[in-house]
Design an enzyme around this catalytic site. Structure first.
Site, PDB file in Angstrom:
ATOM      1  N   HIS A  54       0.049  42.988  14.111  1.00  0.00           N
ATOM      2  CA  HIS A  54       1.248  42.424  14.727  1.00  0.00           C
ATOM      3  C   HIS A  54       0.828  41.615  15.946  1.00  0.00           C
ATOM      4  O   HIS A  54       0.197  42.147  16.860  1.00  0.00           O
ATOM      5  CB  HIS A  54       2.199  43.529  15.171  1.00  0.00           C
ATOM      6  CG  HIS A  54       2.945  44.175  14.053  1.00  0.00           C
ATOM      7  ND1 HIS A  54       3.474  45.452  14.137  1.00  0.00           N
ATOM      8  CD2 HIS A  54       3.273  43.718  12.817  1.00  0.00           C
ATOM      9  CE1 HIS A  54       4.084  45.747  13.003  1.00  0.00           C
ATOM     10  NE2 HIS A  54       3.965  44.720  12.191  1.00  0.00           N
ATOM     11  N   LEU A  88      -0.478  43.200  19.542  1.00  0.00           N
ATOM     12  CA  LEU A  88       0.204  44.384  20.050  1.00  0.00           C
ATOM     13  C   LEU A  88      -0.457  45.653  19.521  1.00  0.00           C
ATOM     14  O   LEU A  88       0.153  46.725  19.493  1.00  0.00           O
ATOM     15  CB  LEU A  88       1.692  44.343  19.705  1.00  0.00           C
ATOM     16  CG  LEU A  88       2.476  43.368  20.600  1.00  0.00           C
ATOM     17  CD1 LEU A  88       3.912  43.235  20.157  1.00  0.00           C
ATOM     18  CD2 LEU A  88       2.432  43.807  22.054  1.00  0.00           C
ATOM     19  N   HIS A  89      -1.692  45.526  19.071  1.00  0.00           N
ATOM     20  CA  HIS A  89      -2.569  46.667  18.791  1.00  0.00           C
ATOM     21  C   HIS A  89      -2.084  47.493  17.601  1.00  0.00           C
ATOM     22  O   HIS A  89      -2.180  48.717  17.615  1.00  0.00           O
ATOM     23  CB  HIS A  89      -2.713  47.583  20.022  1.00  0.00           C
ATOM     24  CG  HIS A  89      -2.596  46.867  21.335  1.00  0.00           C
ATOM     25  ND1 HIS A  89      -1.812  47.315  22.369  1.00  0.00           N
ATOM     26  CD2 HIS A  89      -3.150  45.722  21.775  1.00  0.00           C
ATOM     27  CE1 HIS A  89      -1.881  46.481  23.391  1.00  0.00           C
ATOM     28  NE2 HIS A  89      -2.691  45.509  23.043  1.00  0.00           N
ATOM     29  N   HIS A  90      -1.573  46.831  16.570  1.00  0.00           N
ATOM     30  CA  HIS A  90      -0.998  47.540  15.428  1.00  0.00           C
ATOM     31  C   HIS A  90      -1.760  47.259  14.147  1.00  0.00           C
ATOM     32  O   HIS A  90      -1.166  47.039  13.091  1.00  0.00           O
ATOM     33  CB  HIS A  90       0.470  47.133  15.238  1.00  0.00           C
ATOM     34  CG  HIS A  90       1.333  47.384  16.422  1.00  0.00           C
ATOM     35  ND1 HIS A  90       2.568  46.783  16.611  1.00  0.00           N
ATOM     36  CD2 HIS A  90       1.165  48.191  17.496  1.00  0.00           C
ATOM     37  CE1 HIS A  90       3.107  47.191  17.733  1.00  0.00           C
ATOM     38  NE2 HIS A  90       2.266  48.048  18.297  1.00  0.00           N
ATOM     39  N   GLN A  91      -3.070  47.238  14.201  1.00  0.00           N
ATOM     40  CA  GLN A  91      -3.849  46.961  13.000  1.00  0.00           C
ATOM     41  C   GLN A  91      -3.655  48.079  11.972  1.00  0.00           C
ATOM     42  O   GLN A  91      -3.641  49.266  12.314  1.00  0.00           O
ATOM     43  CB  GLN A  91      -5.337  46.821  13.340  1.00  0.00           C
ATOM     44  CG  GLN A  91      -5.666  45.667  14.271  1.00  0.00           C
ATOM     45  CD  GLN A  91      -5.599  46.008  15.738  1.00  0.00           C
ATOM     46  OE1 GLN A  91      -5.458  47.166  16.117  1.00  0.00           O
ATOM     47  NE2 GLN A  91      -5.683  45.007  16.591  1.00  0.00           N
TER      48      GLN A  91
END
Length: 664
Positions: free
Chosen positions: A390, A595-598
């Protein structure tokens, strides 16, 4: 009592920095942290920049404080949470029922659930340190992006994105702490839409429909949401607090009212029944961060069957190449290599970057890639070959013609502020980086036939300029790694002024990335390829979202504050007409922020799925007694920040594992 806590709280800022090896150590001369410019060195960054809050309180509280003075050893380690091995043990046992690698949202929840059975032994390995009092303060969330509580990962340089970031590269911070990324994130709690989970199940992942997973969300939640928690789809008796932020600005009211005018009802946005806008729901209690470690580990750390080992770096899963059975883990602690064996399973919960990396280092991954890195192949699987993320655009900023309405870092800081937070947790320090609201929309470009949004709007009671001004920490812009010259050219004229912004977040990118190993050294960071905005629809969706935000701002609730778009100028966009579609696409390509949502790097799928790494019970295909339990298994994009889904994965995995082994 409180004066002592205040003194300790802020003195720790400089006592926490350490020259110790932080679990990254030389073993037989193989340690290679990589080149600094490649982002492959996790430097000693804790509190590498200061804030007026820090300096003011330290100068007030400590006669020994000198601005810019950094400790060279961890003198204040005694202030960190402690996790001694139970029963007087000084070293772990040689064998456990389960070894879990990683203590993030899924790993901590899983360890807690499994050890409810007193006869089940678990060793939890975590490379990071335990959290401390400072990590409890929600307002300090931006600071932790530039500390040694964070893995300093960088995406490989990609043309046409991250143009305004340092060295033209996107920064991918991940938590390096007991509690994982829940120690550094913004604490936002979102579940994903029912259609997201039903599509995952329809791909052959039995047991993962929304009806299947809803019970786990209900079970884990301890919700207090102004009445929303009384509905059938919310939980009130769980362990994880889910609350509204206890303090907000009037700007959240404008966001919600404007949303209603444009047809977006004000709702519990985690309701499965409709899309809309709502106040942000966060994992906070009494104004304090509730990390995975605090909720799932701290209160259970005296269990004799739960052994928690911080600062322990897992370097390899031990797998018998003949039987393809996992039987243990190699890890490094205090510069010594250790081996621990398992009676039942090895479980990787190290997150969407470290879990696939550890699998590949252990011989499980794409055959050609592992062979090229000199790693013997045990199982040929597409590890790391699918990666969704994201991304957001933080540059959509609106000026206001009133003052004292937004959050500003330099406003209202005093010893009283700190004391009030310590006592009651109900002032501006309890705001998670000024995030106040969440709104789900379907832009004009969405062709999804179901009730699935393509954009999340994150309403901010301020903006990325709210951390500036004389002596300001600039922690938000630094945390995103925005180039200073680019920032000043675009936003310098409004720095440290009252503003409102919303970050549009692209929920379902068409662009797909991947990751691979740099080499066979477990201390090298993997190569990360986001492939951001390579599909033209992704950029177009951002532009459509920006147009919708402009409509929101034209409504009376925002116009009462004289809200006006700030015309930011970026070097790459100078030739483009301000506010044209082309300008906005260029702006998004300049300030491209994760936003660090891998997800999906250890993708879940049934037998026969050529992209799958684990099966629907999270077992690694072709390998016995090895599972992956974290957000890397999520096979599709979901309409959610990934912390709550991580808790869900941990809860569900506990049931899957107990069913496998007959554990009550």
């Amino acid at each position: 009592m409180y004066s002592i806590r205040i003194f300790a709280l802020f003195l720790i800022i400089y006592g926490a920095s350490s020259n110790e090896d932080e679990g990254i150590v030389e073993v037989d001369g193989d340690y290679d942290p990589g080149e600094q410019e490649d982002g492959n060195r996790n430097e000693k960054l804790l509190w590498s920049h200061q804030s007026p809050l820090v300096n003011m309180v330290l100068q007030t509280s400590s006669i020994h404080y000198q601005q810019g003075d950094y400790s060279t050893s961890d003198f204040f380690d005694f202030l960190r949470d402690k996790y001694p091995l139970p029963g007087g043990l000084t070293t772990p046992l040689p064998e456990y029922d389960f070894v879990i690698v990683g203590s993030g949202s899924a790993g901590s929840a899983l360890a807690s659930r499994l050890t409810k059975n007193k006869n089940t032994t678990v060793l939890l390995l975590e490379v990071g340190k335990p959290e401390m009092l400072l990590t409890d303060i929600p307002a300090l969330a931006p600071y932790f992006q530039a500390t040694d509580y964070t893995w300093q990962y960088y995406m490989e340089k990609q043309p046409g994105v991250c143009l305004g970031m340092d060295n033209g590269r996107c920064f991918w911070p991940r938590g390096n702490a007991l509690g994982g990324s829940t120690v550094i994130n913004y604490m936002i709690y979102t579940r994903g839409r029912p259609e997201d989970w039903n599509r995952i199940a329809a791909d052959g992942n039995y047991g993962w429909s929304f009806d299947d997973i809803l019970k786990y969300y209900i079970k884990l939640e301890k919700a207090e949401l102004g009445g929303f928690e009384k509905t059938a789809h919310r939980g009130r008796d769980g362990e994880m607090p889910v609350q509204f932020v206890p303090v907000s600005t009037k700007l959240i009211d404008s966001f919600l009212e404007a949303g209603r005018i444009l047809g977006h009802p004000t709702i519990d946005y985690n309701s499965p029944d409709e899309l809309g806008f709502g106040k942000v729901q966060v994992t906070i209690d009494n104004g304090r961060r509730q990390s995975a470690a605090k909720v799932f580990l701290h209160s259970h750390k005296n269990r004799r069957n739960l052994h928690i080992l911080p600062q322990a770096k897992a370097t390899k899963v031990l797998i018998d190449p003949d039987t393809k059975t996992a039987y243990g883990v190699e890890f490094v602690r205090n510069k010594l290599l250790h081996t621990v064996r398992v009676r039942k399973e090895v479980i990787l919960s190290a997150g969407p970057i470290a879990s696939p990396q550890l699998l590949m280092l252990s011989g499980v991954g794409p055959k050609d890639h592992l062979t090229a890195k000199g790693i013997p192949v045990i199982q040929d699987l597409p590890v790391g070959q699918t990666l969704y993320d994201h991304i957001c655009f933080p540059g959509l900023i609106f000026t206001l013609n009133v003052t004292d309405i937004s959050f500003l870092e330099n406003r209202g800081l005093s010893l009283t502020t700190i004391t009030q937070w310590l006592m009651n947790g109900d002032n501006e320090l309890s705001s998670p980086g000024a995030v106040e609201g969440i709104g789900y929309i379907k832009t004009t470009l969405s062709d999804d036939p179901e009730s699935v949004p393509d954009i999340e709007l994150i309403s901010i009671g301020g903006s990325i300029v709210s951390d500036g001004g004389p002596g300001g920490s600039r922690s938000v812009r630094r945390g995103m790694r925005i180039n200073e010259n680019v920032f000043n050219g675009a936003f310098g004229s409004i720095d440290n002024t009252d503003t409102w912004s919303t970050f549009p977040m692209l929920l379902h990118p068409k662009s797909v990335g991947y990751l691979e190993l740099k080499d066979d050294n477990p201390y090298s960071h993997p190569r990360l390829y986001g492939n951001y905005l390579t599909d033209p629809k992704d950029a177009a969706t951002f532009v459509a979202a920006i147009r919708h935000v402009q409509e929101l701002v034209q409504t009376e609730p925002f116009q009462r504050w004289g809200t006006r778009l700030h015309p930011a100028r970026y070097p790459a966009c100078e030739s483009l007409t301000m506010d044209s579609d082309e300008y906005w696409e260029c702006a998004v390509r300049t300030l491209t922020a994760t936003l660090h949502h891998q997800v999906a790097t250890c993708r879940m799928g049934p037998t026969g799925d050529p992209k799958a790494v684990v099966d629907p019970e999270l077992r690694v295909h072709g390998i016995n007694r090895l599972r992956v339990v974290d957000t890397s298994v999520i096979p599709r994009t979901i309409s959610a920040h990934t912390s709550a889904p991580g808790f869900l994965v941990g809860y569900k995995a506990a049931d899957l594992i107990r069913n496998t082994w007959g554990i009550k």
